[in-house]
Design a protein around this motif. Structure first.
Motif, PDB file in Angstrom:
ATOM      1  N   LYS A  64       2.499  -7.810 -12.920  1.00  0.00           N
ATOM      2  CA  LYS A  64       1.671  -7.903 -14.114  1.00  0.00           C
ATOM      3  C   LYS A  64       0.285  -8.401 -13.736  1.00  0.00           C
ATOM      4  CE  LYS A  64       5.513  -8.824 -17.283  1.00  0.00           C
ATOM      5  NZ  LYS A  64       6.091  -9.778 -18.277  1.00  0.00           N
ATOM      6  N   LYS A  65      -0.730  -7.755 -14.309  1.00  0.00           N
ATOM      7  CA  LYS A  65      -2.116  -8.098 -14.009  1.00  0.00           C
ATOM      8  C   LYS A  65      -2.790  -8.666 -15.249  1.00  0.00           C
ATOM      9  CE  LYS A  65      -6.472  -6.098 -12.361  1.00  0.00           C
ATOM     10  NZ  LYS A  65      -7.257  -6.579 -13.499  1.00  0.00           N
ATOM     11  N   LYS A  66      -3.454  -9.790 -15.096  1.00  0.00           N
ATOM     12  CA  LYS A  66      -4.229 -10.388 -16.173  1.00  0.00           C
ATOM     13  C   LYS A  66      -5.494 -10.966 -15.573  1.00  0.00           C
ATOM     14  CE  LYS A  66      -4.043 -13.614 -20.070  1.00  0.00           C
ATOM     15  NZ  LYS A  66      -3.224 -14.622 -20.808  1.00  0.00           N
ATOM     16  N   GLU A  67      -6.609 -10.274 -15.828  1.00  0.00           N
ATOM     17  CA  GLU A  67      -7.905 -10.665 -15.273  1.00  0.00           C
ATOM     18  C   GLU A  67      -7.794 -10.784 -13.754  1.00  0.00           C
ATOM     19  OE1 GLU A  67      -9.016 -14.125 -17.519  1.00  0.00           O
ATOM     20  OE2 GLU A  67      -9.523 -12.934 -19.294  1.00  0.00           O
ATOM     21  N   LYS A  68      -8.062 -11.948 -13.163  1.00  0.00           N
ATOM     22  CA  LYS A  68      -8.045 -12.082 -11.710  1.00  0.00           C
ATOM     23  C   LYS A  68      -6.684 -12.452 -11.142  1.00  0.00           C
ATOM     24  CE  LYS A  68     -12.895 -13.216 -10.881  1.00  0.00           C
ATOM     25  NZ  LYS A  68     -13.815 -14.166 -10.199  1.00  0.00           N
ATOM     26  N   LEU A  69      -5.691 -12.593 -12.006  1.00  0.00           N
ATOM     27  CA  LEU A  69      -4.363 -12.999 -11.552  1.00  0.00           C
ATOM     28  C   LEU A  69      -3.376 -11.837 -11.607  1.00  0.00           C
ATOM     29  CD1 LEU A  69      -3.728 -16.531 -13.118  1.00  0.00           C
ATOM     30  CD2 LEU A  69      -4.112 -15.980 -10.713  1.00  0.00           C
ATOM     31  N   ILE A  70      -2.570 -11.695 -10.561  1.00  0.00           N
ATOM     32  CA  ILE A  70      -1.446 -10.760 -10.546  1.00  0.00           C
ATOM     33  C   ILE A  70      -0.191 -11.569 -10.243  1.00  0.00           C
ATOM     34  CG2 ILE A  70      -0.359  -8.851  -9.301  1.00  0.00           C
ATOM     35  CD1 ILE A  70      -3.138  -7.659  -8.956  1.00  0.00           C
ATOM     36  N   SER A  71       0.802 -11.441 -11.109  1.00  0.00           N
ATOM     37  CA  SER A  71       2.047 -12.176 -10.936  1.00  0.00           C
ATOM     38  C   SER A  71       3.194 -11.195 -10.746  1.00  0.00           C
ATOM     39  CB  SER A  71       2.316 -13.087 -12.134  1.00  0.00           C
ATOM     40  OG  SER A  71       2.387 -12.329 -13.337  1.00  0.00           O
ATOM     41  N   TRP A  72       4.183 -11.615  -9.970  1.00  0.00           N
ATOM     42  CA  TRP A  72       5.343 -10.760  -9.704  1.00  0.00           C
ATOM     43  C   TRP A  72       6.532 -11.641  -9.350  1.00  0.00           C
ATOM     44  CZ3 TRP A  72       8.058  -9.691  -4.996  1.00  0.00           C
ATOM     45  CH2 TRP A  72       8.968  -8.632  -5.092  1.00  0.00           C
ATOM     46  N   GLN A  82       2.043 -15.692  -7.353  1.00  0.00           N
ATOM     47  CA  GLN A  82       0.784 -15.374  -8.014  1.00  0.00           C
ATOM     48  C   GLN A  82      -0.280 -15.085  -6.965  1.00  0.00           C
ATOM     49  OE1 GLN A  82      -0.471 -18.373 -10.856  1.00  0.00           O
ATOM     50  NE2 GLN A  82       0.398 -17.176 -12.512  1.00  0.00           N
ATOM     51  N   TRP A  83      -0.977 -13.974  -7.166  1.00  0.00           N
ATOM     52  CA  TRP A  83      -2.080 -13.584  -6.313  1.00  0.00           C
ATOM     53  C   TRP A  83      -3.365 -13.728  -7.131  1.00  0.00           C
ATOM     54  CZ3 TRP A  83       2.761 -12.070  -5.645  1.00  0.00           C
ATOM     55  CH2 TRP A  83       3.242 -11.779  -4.353  1.00  0.00           C
ATOM     56  N   GLU A  84      -4.295 -14.537  -6.668  1.00  0.00           N
ATOM     57  CA  GLU A  84      -5.567 -14.759  -7.366  1.00  0.00           C
ATOM     58  C   GLU A  84      -6.694 -14.126  -6.557  1.00  0.00           C
ATOM     59  OE1 GLU A  84      -8.392 -18.340  -9.164  1.00  0.00           O
ATOM     60  OE2 GLU A  84      -6.565 -18.813  -8.052  1.00  0.00           O
ATOM     61  N   SER A 111      -7.091 -12.237  -1.527  1.00  0.00           N
ATOM     62  CA  SER A 111      -6.626 -13.125  -2.592  1.00  0.00           C
ATOM     63  C   SER A 111      -6.025 -14.392  -2.014  1.00  0.00           C
ATOM     64  CB  SER A 111      -5.594 -12.408  -3.475  1.00  0.00           C
ATOM     65  OG  SER A 111      -4.566 -11.843  -2.687  1.00  0.00           O
ATOM     66  N   LYS A 112      -5.966 -15.404  -2.853  1.00  0.00           N
ATOM     67  CA  LYS A 112      -5.229 -16.622  -2.551  1.00  0.00           C
ATOM     68  C   LYS A 112      -3.847 -16.497  -3.188  1.00  0.00           C
ATOM     69  CE  LYS A 112      -8.395 -18.944  -0.318  1.00  0.00           C
ATOM     70  NZ  LYS A 112      -8.210 -19.298   1.114  1.00  0.00           N
ATOM     71  N   VAL A 113      -2.818 -16.868  -2.451  1.00  0.00           N
ATOM     72  CA  VAL A 113      -1.446 -16.605  -2.886  1.00  0.00           C
ATOM     73  C   VAL A 113      -0.622 -17.886  -2.873  1.00  0.00           C
ATOM     74  CG1 VAL A 113       0.603 -15.191  -2.534  1.00  0.00           C
ATOM     75  CG2 VAL A 113      -1.644 -14.325  -1.818  1.00  0.00           C
ATOM     76  N   LYS A 114       0.199 -18.014  -3.913  1.00  0.00           N
ATOM     77  CA  LYS A 114       1.207 -19.064  -3.961  1.00  0.00           C
ATOM     78  C   LYS A 114       2.550 -18.411  -4.230  1.00  0.00           C
ATOM     79  CE  LYS A 114       2.648 -23.209  -6.526  1.00  0.00           C
ATOM     80  NZ  LYS A 114       2.330 -24.106  -7.669  1.00  0.00           N
ATOM     81  N   ASN A 125      -2.986 -16.433   2.191  1.00  0.00           N
ATOM     82  CA  ASN A 125      -3.886 -15.368   1.758  1.00  0.00           C
ATOM     83  C   ASN A 125      -3.101 -14.085   1.535  1.00  0.00           C
ATOM     84  OD1 ASN A 125      -6.319 -16.973   2.088  1.00  0.00           O
ATOM     85  ND2 ASN A 125      -5.973 -16.769   4.292  1.00  0.00           N
ATOM     86  N   GLY A 126      -3.692 -13.142   0.769  1.00  0.00           N
ATOM     87  CA  GLY A 126      -2.963 -11.914   0.500  1.00  0.00           C
ATOM     88  C   GLY A 126      -3.849 -10.758   0.094  1.00  0.00           C
ATOM     89  N   TYR A 127      -3.181  -9.743  -0.428  1.00  0.00           N
ATOM     90  CA  TYR A 127      -3.819  -8.459  -0.759  1.00  0.00           C
ATOM     91  C   TYR A 127      -2.895  -7.753  -1.738  1.00  0.00           C
ATOM     92  CZ  TYR A 127      -5.087  -3.516   0.145  1.00  0.00           C
ATOM     93  OH  TYR A 127      -5.451  -2.195   0.038  1.00  0.00           O
ATOM     94  N   VAL A 128      -3.470  -7.005  -2.708  1.00  0.00           N
ATOM     95  CA  VAL A 128      -2.654  -6.253  -3.676  1.00  0.00           C
ATOM     96  C   VAL A 128      -3.293  -4.895  -3.943  1.00  0.00           C
ATOM     97  CG1 VAL A 128      -1.611  -6.187  -5.974  1.00  0.00           C
ATOM     98  CG2 VAL A 128      -1.941  -8.392  -4.828  1.00  0.00           C
ATOM     99  N   GLU A 129      -2.479  -3.845  -3.889  1.00  0.00           N
ATOM    100  CA  GLU A 129      -2.938  -2.520  -4.293  1.00  0.00           C
ATOM    101  C   GLU A 129      -1.848  -1.801  -5.082  1.00  0.00           C
ATOM    102  OE1 GLU A 129      -3.691  -0.390  -0.583  1.00  0.00           O
ATOM    103  OE2 GLU A 129      -1.778   0.645  -0.812  1.00  0.00           O
ATOM    104  N   GLN A 130      -2.270  -0.821  -5.860  1.00  0.00           N
ATOM    105  CA  GLN A 130      -1.364   0.004  -6.652  1.00  0.00           C
ATOM    106  C   GLN A 130      -1.701   1.474  -6.411  1.00  0.00           C
ATOM    107  OE1 GLN A 130      -2.428   0.730 -10.662  1.00  0.00           O
ATOM    108  NE2 GLN A 130      -0.354   0.567 -11.472  1.00  0.00           N
ATOM    109  N   LEU A 131      -0.666   2.290  -6.245  1.00  0.00           N
ATOM    110  CA  LEU A 131      -0.831   3.740  -6.157  1.00  0.00           C
ATOM    111  C   LEU A 131      -0.219   4.383  -7.392  1.00  0.00           C
ATOM    112  CD1 LEU A 131       0.169   4.527  -2.447  1.00  0.00           C
ATOM    113  CD2 LEU A 131      -2.138   4.334  -3.393  1.00  0.00           C
TER     114      LEU A 131
END
Length: 224
Positions: A64-72, A82-84, A111-114, A125-131
């Motif tokens: 789920k994406k909300k502004e600068k945050l992606i949670s899964w 959470q990826w910020e 991104s910063k990841v917890k 640290n991290g990275y997120v992409e969608q295809l």
């Protein structure tokens, strides 16, 4: 040719911990001709245990994406995170034809990841992409695929290259698209921007080589 009813929503999320541990998460949903399938995968690496791979096909949650945050989260893996975002998003239409398209949405080049893994909390640290793919993949003309990303304190680089009868490239340096790059397995360089990134494939996290009809695609993901 009419567009097909093929639809793939595939997410890639990764994580590099402060102690050098690395993880890749996939979450995907496919629908086609009334058929629906889900898929989740978790690839882990650390220097003590090497590479471990887990996957399943039921009760998969799409991020789920909300502004600068992606949670899964994934209940089977007992993982949530959470990826910020700390970099501007990138987007490209990699393929577009009568039968469908391939959209690449890089929501977080860096991104910063917890992560919560069971009772343990890890940060890094991290990275997120969608295809989003609406054409059967064997319709995409491609003999070779190179994809990668690099993030340091000063620079973020993301690149994609398709090689078929002609070569197509998408490369961004710190959010700015650049052209005429040389992309090889062990080096990425640009005379336009006067940089060279050497890739030391010290640890291979995932390696795959798939053949479909006359097209062959290869992809290697590595961590330095």
């Amino acid at each position: 040719m009419a567009r097909s009813n093929f639809h793939l929503n595939k997410w890639f999320l990764d994580f590099i911990g402060d102690k050098g541990e690395a993880m890749i998460f996939y979450a995907a949903k496919l629908t086609w001709n009334g058929f629906s399938a889900h898929y989740a995968s978790w690839i882990q690496y650390d220097s003590e245990n090497g590479v471990k791979v887990s996957s399943h096909f039921r009760n998969v949650i799409i991020p789920k994406k909300k502004e600068k945050l992606i949670s899964w989260h994934d209940d089977k893996f007992k993982v949530s995170g959470q990826w910020e975002s700390v970099a501007i998003p990138l987007q490209a239409r990699i393929y577009d034809a009568d039968q469908g398209y391939l959209d690449w949405n890089c929501f977080q080049p860096a991104s910063k990841v917890k992560l919560n893994i069971g009772d343990k909390v890890v940060k890094g640290n991290g990275y997120v992409e969608q295809l989003i793919l609406t054409a059967p993949p064997w319709h995409i003309p491609m003999n070779d695929l190179r994809w990668g990303r690099f993030h340091s304190l000063g620079n973020t680089i993301v690149w994609i290259e398709l090689r078929a009868e002609k070569q197509q490239q998408w490369v961004w340096l710190n959010g700015e698209k650049i052209t005429k790059c040389s992309i090889e397995d062990n080096c990425l360089s640009s005379l336009e921007r006067d940089f060279s990134l050497k890739l030391d494939r010290g640890v291979v996290i995932e390696s795959e080589k798939n053949t479909s009809g006359s097209a062959q695609t290869s992809k290697i993901l590595t961590w330095i």
